[in-house]
Design an enzyme around this catalytic site. Structure first.
Site, mmCIF file in Angstrom:
data_model
loop_
_atom_site.group_PDB
_atom_site.id
_atom_site.type_symbol
_atom_site.label_atom_id
_atom_site.label_comp_id
_atom_site.label_asym_id
_atom_site.label_seq_id
_atom_site.Cartn_x
_atom_site.Cartn_y
_atom_site.Cartn_z
ATOM 1 C CG LEU A 23 50.612 16.508 52.650
ATOM 2 C CD1 LEU A 23 50.988 15.493 51.571
ATOM 3 C CD2 LEU A 23 50.337 17.868 52.021
ATOM 4 C CG ASP A 24 43.933 18.306 54.625
ATOM 5 O OD1 ASP A 24 44.426 18.731 55.681
ATOM 6 O OD2 ASP A 24 43.316 19.026 53.820
ATOM 7 N NE ARG A 25 41.391 8.665 56.788
ATOM 8 C CZ ARG A 25 42.040 7.698 57.423
ATOM 9 N NH1 ARG A 25 43.014 8.000 58.261
ATOM 10 N NH2 ARG A 25 41.737 6.426 57.232
#
Length: 303
Positions: A140-142
């Site tokens: 997942l993105d940050r």
């Protein structure tokens, strides 16, 4: 299917659906073990039936005890780091599903990086006497929150990787998007490639990788000019949901990289639910990830 861990060995009691198949069929067909792993298992005599090493053309019978050498010790691959807020949604001997908060990378992007979810998982493994590589199945993105799957050994990793690629793992997201959608549900089919003018940004590109996102509007908020949307990834491209929703004119709240307004402190995207079959037993696993934001982002939309 009855299973148990015996040190470094995994044992299953043969179910009726496996009656009559061979040891080789169990490994090749039922678990679709990669060729390299099959070769290694054969060379190391890592498969036993009722405690004996037998030819792989031996037939299995109901309630036989089939053992494979599965839980070998390995380096974590990341530095263990205590994370007091680590939230585990599901865990057994084969996989772990964790709920990632915002502002945290899934795994290190450079040598010796700390503060990632993988660092916290490594510490959790270490604290429980487990010495194995931390294997994330997806990312997942940050600043995206929610459920992420980790495999605890090579076979689980290989099976889960293949099922993810074959779209057999269902990942459901929720998002707050700008504007009111004209259609209550639909599918966005638009290839995604890198933006040559921005190092981290992605864009719609006919020459990019195929990307498909299904969406369904759950609730609209006309006064706030925004919508709560449920989304399902049919492919797993970097920033896929963010790029797709921006492409149709409904960028995520807080997603300034793709045209969203900074009305919330991060892009309003959460991996809310994962549905999959267990890699070894094929039992259904459904995990729902609660929201983690403080102050709340999604719950505040309802007030």
């Amino acid at each position: 299917m009855f299973t148990k861990k015996l040190g470094e060995w995994f044992e299953i009691s043969i179910p009726s659906s496996w009656d009559g198949i061979t040891i080789e069929d169990a490994l090749k067909v039922k678990w679709e073990m990669p060729k390299q792993m099959l070769h290694q298992l054969r060379m190391e005599k890592g498969a036993k039936l009722n405690g004996e090493i037998l030819p792989w053309n031996t037939s299995l019978k109901v309630n036989d005890k089939f053992q494979i050498h599965l839980f070998m010790e390995d380096e974590y691959g990341v530095q263990p780091e205590y994370n007091p807020n680590l939230q585990i949604l599901f865990e057994d001997d084969h996989l772990l599903i964790a709920n990632k908060p915002s502002g945290m990378d899934t795994h290190p992007n450079e040598d010796n990086q700390l503060g990632t979810l993988a660092n916290g998982i490594a510490y959790h493994f270490q604290a429980h006497g487990l010495f194995t590589k931390v294997r994330h199945i997806h990312r997942l993105d940050r600043d995206t929150t929610g459920a992420i799957i980790f495999a605890k050994h090579k076979l689980a990793s290989a099976i889960l990787d293949r099922r993810l690629e074959n779209r057999e793992i269902k990942r459901t997201y929720v998002a707050l998007a700008h504007g009111i959608f004209r259609q209550k549900k639909g599918m966005i089919d638009a290839s995604i490639g890198r933006d040559r003018h921005h190092p981290t940004r992605r864009r719609i590109s006919p020459k990019g990788q195929k990307a498909i996102t299904k969406y369904k509007v759950i609730q609209t908020f006309p006064a706030k000019k925004m919508s709560l949307v449920e989304l399902e990834l049919l492919t797993g491209r970097t920033h896929q949901i963010r790029v797709h929703l921006s492409h149709i004119g409904h960028p995520l709240l807080g997603d300034t990289l793709y045209g969203g307004k900074p009305t919330v402190p991060r892009q309003a995207l959460h991996a809310a639910k994962i549905k999959l079959l267990h890699p070894l037993t094929n039992e259904e696993i459904i995990c729902e990830a609660p929201f983690l934001d403080e102050p709340p982002i999604f719950e505040s939309a309802f007030f």
